[in-house]
Design a protein around this motif. Structure first.
Motif, mmCIF file in Angstrom:
data_model
loop_
_atom_site.group_PDB
_atom_site.id
_atom_site.type_symbol
_atom_site.label_atom_id
_atom_site.label_comp_id
_atom_site.label_asym_id
_atom_site.label_seq_id
_atom_site.Cartn_x
_atom_site.Cartn_y
_atom_site.Cartn_z
ATOM 1 N N ASN A 1 0.897 -1.159 0.000
ATOM 2 C CA ASN A 1 0.000 0.000 0.000
ATOM 3 C C ASN A 1 0.932 1.205 0.000
ATOM 4 O OD1 ASN A 1 -1.860 2.060 0.520
ATOM 5 N ND2 ASN A 1 -2.649 1.161 2.404
ATOM 6 N N HIS B 1 -5.250 -4.417 6.273
ATOM 7 C CA HIS B 1 -6.573 -4.786 6.792
ATOM 8 C C HIS B 1 -6.440 -5.531 8.114
ATOM 9 C CE1 HIS B 1 -5.296 -8.246 4.312
ATOM 10 N NE2 HIS B 1 -5.947 -8.974 5.196
ATOM 11 N N THR C 1 -4.972 1.532 7.303
ATOM 12 C CA THR C 1 -5.250 1.448 5.878
ATOM 13 C C THR C 1 -4.977 2.759 5.157
ATOM 14 O OG1 THR C 1 -7.540 1.956 6.421
ATOM 15 C CG2 THR C 1 -6.993 -0.377 6.100
ATOM 16 N N THR C 2 -5.081 3.883 5.885
ATOM 17 C CA THR C 2 -4.933 5.201 5.263
ATOM 18 C C THR C 2 -4.083 6.090 6.167
ATOM 19 O OG1 THR C 2 -6.811 6.263 6.356
ATOM 20 C CG2 THR C 2 -7.302 4.955 4.392
ATOM 21 N N ARG D 1 -3.112 -3.228 -2.124
ATOM 22 C CA ARG D 1 -4.375 -2.500 -1.977
ATOM 23 C C ARG D 1 -4.115 -1.098 -1.451
ATOM 24 N NH1 ARG D 1 -10.129 -4.338 0.751
ATOM 25 N NH2 ARG D 1 -11.251 -2.426 0.193
ATOM 26 N N TRP E 1 -6.049 1.959 -0.140
ATOM 27 C CA TRP E 1 -7.388 2.122 0.426
ATOM 28 C C TRP E 1 -7.915 3.542 0.362
ATOM 29 C CZ3 TRP E 1 -9.903 -1.794 3.612
ATOM 30 C CH2 TRP E 1 -9.182 -2.984 3.705
ATOM 31 N N ALA F 1 -9.211 4.645 -4.834
ATOM 32 C CA ALA F 1 -8.838 3.379 -4.193
ATOM 33 C C ALA F 1 -8.710 2.287 -5.252
ATOM 34 C CB ALA F 1 -9.901 2.994 -3.157
ATOM 35 N N ARG G 1 -7.011 -1.999 -5.942
ATOM 36 C CA ARG G 1 -6.318 -3.201 -5.490
ATOM 37 C C ARG G 1 -5.729 -3.857 -6.719
ATOM 38 N NH1 ARG G 1 -10.146 -8.173 -5.095
ATOM 39 N NH2 ARG G 1 -11.355 -7.838 -6.972
ATOM 40 N N GLN H 1 -14.774 2.773 3.658
ATOM 41 C CA GLN H 1 -13.522 2.661 4.398
ATOM 42 C C GLN H 1 -13.096 4.028 4.921
ATOM 43 O OE1 GLN H 1 -12.353 -0.114 5.213
ATOM 44 N NE2 GLN H 1 -13.689 -1.321 3.889
ATOM 45 N N ASP I 1 -8.544 -10.480 3.489
ATOM 46 C CA ASP I 1 -9.081 -9.175 3.113
ATOM 47 C C ASP I 1 -10.448 -9.371 2.461
ATOM 48 O OD1 ASP I 1 -9.268 -6.479 2.804
ATOM 49 O OD2 ASP I 1 -7.775 -6.300 1.221
#
Ligand code: CA
Length: 480
Positions: free
Chosen positions: A49, A66, A71-72, A379, A381, A392, A394, A413, A466
């Motif tokens: 990521n 995840h 995630t961010t 991924r 996110w 976003a 993946r 998300q 995930d």
């Protein structure tokens, strides 16, 4: 075998194209390059990521985002979860973290598992930065962040080296992160390579998904005065092509000046290991939390699964295991680092960890002979953040193919703006098109590849635990 010391140096946004031993245009890292000359260079290391905090959480915990929850950029890290520094400390290592943390502060967000830490708040400052300390306090240290992080690292090493226990030190630079402010001693350095735009600098984004066209990270348009440090000369203001070249040169010059300071800091650490007789018993790793665009596709920044942003430089020196000047093209990931350090230290990994130790590769075994992964999961996110506006997505990559799925909205998300974007796919033939300029997703000749990779993407998501994002209905979007 003696348990090795571990020195992990993590730069911030240091692209492989600005690490000399990767053969890219910007050869400004003579000291970092010696780690490759004396050890192993990984040519296919990727992040899971391409964003600062998520990559750092993955490196520490050996888990995908995840699982570790980061995630961010707006999801803080709960440092109580299992991570390699604490496991090493429990096994008798002395541990420390100096520099950028970027995973939240206070309570459960503070660094954990370290005998000592001193970190920058969030991104921190390049000049006269504030550092946060273990006692809950903070202080301003006069000087340049990259130098100070090295100074503090050497100070800590001096305090533990006489002990019998091995040590593990994480040196985490903020450089060369935006806004690329060089040390005063490097303020006049110039680089011929900064004036040469990469082949894809004038990408017209005709080929790929809408996401590339919509991203706000164009050198020619989106760098601001804080980035560029000065107003453009009059003669380029009215000429878009001249302006683009000027902005690229201005951006890359400061970026590379910041890299030079990191290289000097690494040199000081390597010199110290030599001077104290620790070089043979220390695993030295140089990496970056993710890659960065240095004008490729007309961009700065990262986030995308395209190669320049996905690829992490990864150099490992450990004379007792790794042959000098060796190379591995295995598909390795930042999620593998934690288990690698634990394995080299003879400490069992935590059951929750999702990577794999690189030790067999470091010992010279071929990926095929050790059953190394043949595909890697990705991924991103954060959906349409306010700054760079990247959708976003993946994806899955193999040695010669890359499938990317922009799955539409952020699916609720954290970090999602709620805006919908079209569901789109890209497929790249990396052998024929290493610059990822032409998606072959709709080419019937690639139908079998597409079907295989779509199945592989879902299989990887499922095996890693995930979710598979449910796509929003495709709708037409005005193309500007
Ligand atoms: Ca970063």
């Amino acid at each position: 075998m003696t348990r090795p010391n571990i020195l992990l140096v993590v730069a911030d946004d240091h692209a492989a194209n600005a690490v000399g031993c990767y053969g890219g245009p910007h050869a400004v890292t003579p000291r970092i390059d010696t780690i490759a000359a004396d050890g192993m260079r990984f040519t296919q290391c990727g992040c899971t990521n391409s964003l600062c905090a998520p990559s750092r959480a993955t490196i520490l915990t050996g888990t995908y985002n995840h699982v570790n929850g980061v995630t961010t950029l707006s999801t803080e890290f709960d440092a109580r979860q299992p991570a390699f520094p604490e496991l090493l400390r429990d096994a008798g290592y002395r541990t420390a973290l100096i520099g950028k943390w970027h995973l939240g502060h206070g309570g459960v967000h503070d660094p954990r598992g370290f005998d000592h830490w001193e970190v920058l708040p969030d991104q921190g400052d390049y000049h006269d930065p504030t550092f946060l300390t273990m006692d809950g306090g903070s202080h301003v240290r006069p000087g340049y962040a990259t130098d100070l992080i090295t100074d503090l690292s050497l100070d800590w090493l001096g305090s533990v080296e006489s002990a019998d226990e091995p040590w593990c030190l994480l040196v985490q630079h903020k450089a060369p992160h935006r806004p690329w402010e060089p040390a005063p001693r490097h303020a006049e350095l110039t680089f011929e390579s900064a004036g040469s735009p990469p082949d894809t600098f004038h990408d017209d984004y005709a080929h790929p998904a809408t996401a590339a066209r919509d991203a706000r990270m164009r050198v020619a348009r989106d760098l601001n005065l804080e980035d560029l440090k000065e107003d453009p000369p009059l003669d380029v203001v009215a000429d878009p092509a001249a302006y683009a070249g000027w902005a690229l040169d201005r951006y890359l010059t400061d970026y590379l000046r910041c890299v030079v300071a990191v290289d000097e800091g690494v040199g000081r650490l390597l010199d110290h290991l030599d001077e104290t007789g620790q070089a043979d018993d220390t695993v030295v790793v140089y990496t970056s939390d993710q890659g960065f665009f240095l004008g490729e596709h007309g961009w700065y920044d990262k986030r995308f699964m395209y190669t320049e942003s996905l690829q992490m430089p990864l150099l490992v020196r450990y004379p007792r295991l790794v042959a000098p000047g060796s190379e591995s093209d295995a598909l390795v990931l930042n999620v593998d680092f934690a288990q690698t350090f634990l394995d080299l230290a003879g400490v069992p990994a935590h059951d929750r960890m999702q990577g794999r130790s690189l030790a067999p590769l470091l010992a010279g075994q071929e990926p095929g002979d050790v059953g190394w992964r043949e595909s890697a999961y990705y991924r991103y996110w954060e959906h349409l953040d306010g700054c760079h506006h990247v959708a976003a997505h993946r994806g899955v990559r193999t040695r010669d193919r890359k499938l990317v799925h922009y799955y539409g909205s952020g699916c609720g998300q954290p970090g999602a703006s709620g805006d919908e974007t079209p569901e789109e796919w890209e497929l790249f033939d990396l052998a024929d098109d290493p610059q990822e300029l032409h998606s072959v997703h709709d080419d019937p000749a690639y139908a079998d590849d597409l079907a295989r990779l779509r199945a592989e993407l879902d299989a990887l998501a499922t095996s890693l635990g995930d979710t598979i994002p449910t796509s929003t209905p495709t709708h037409t979007k005005e193309i500007v």
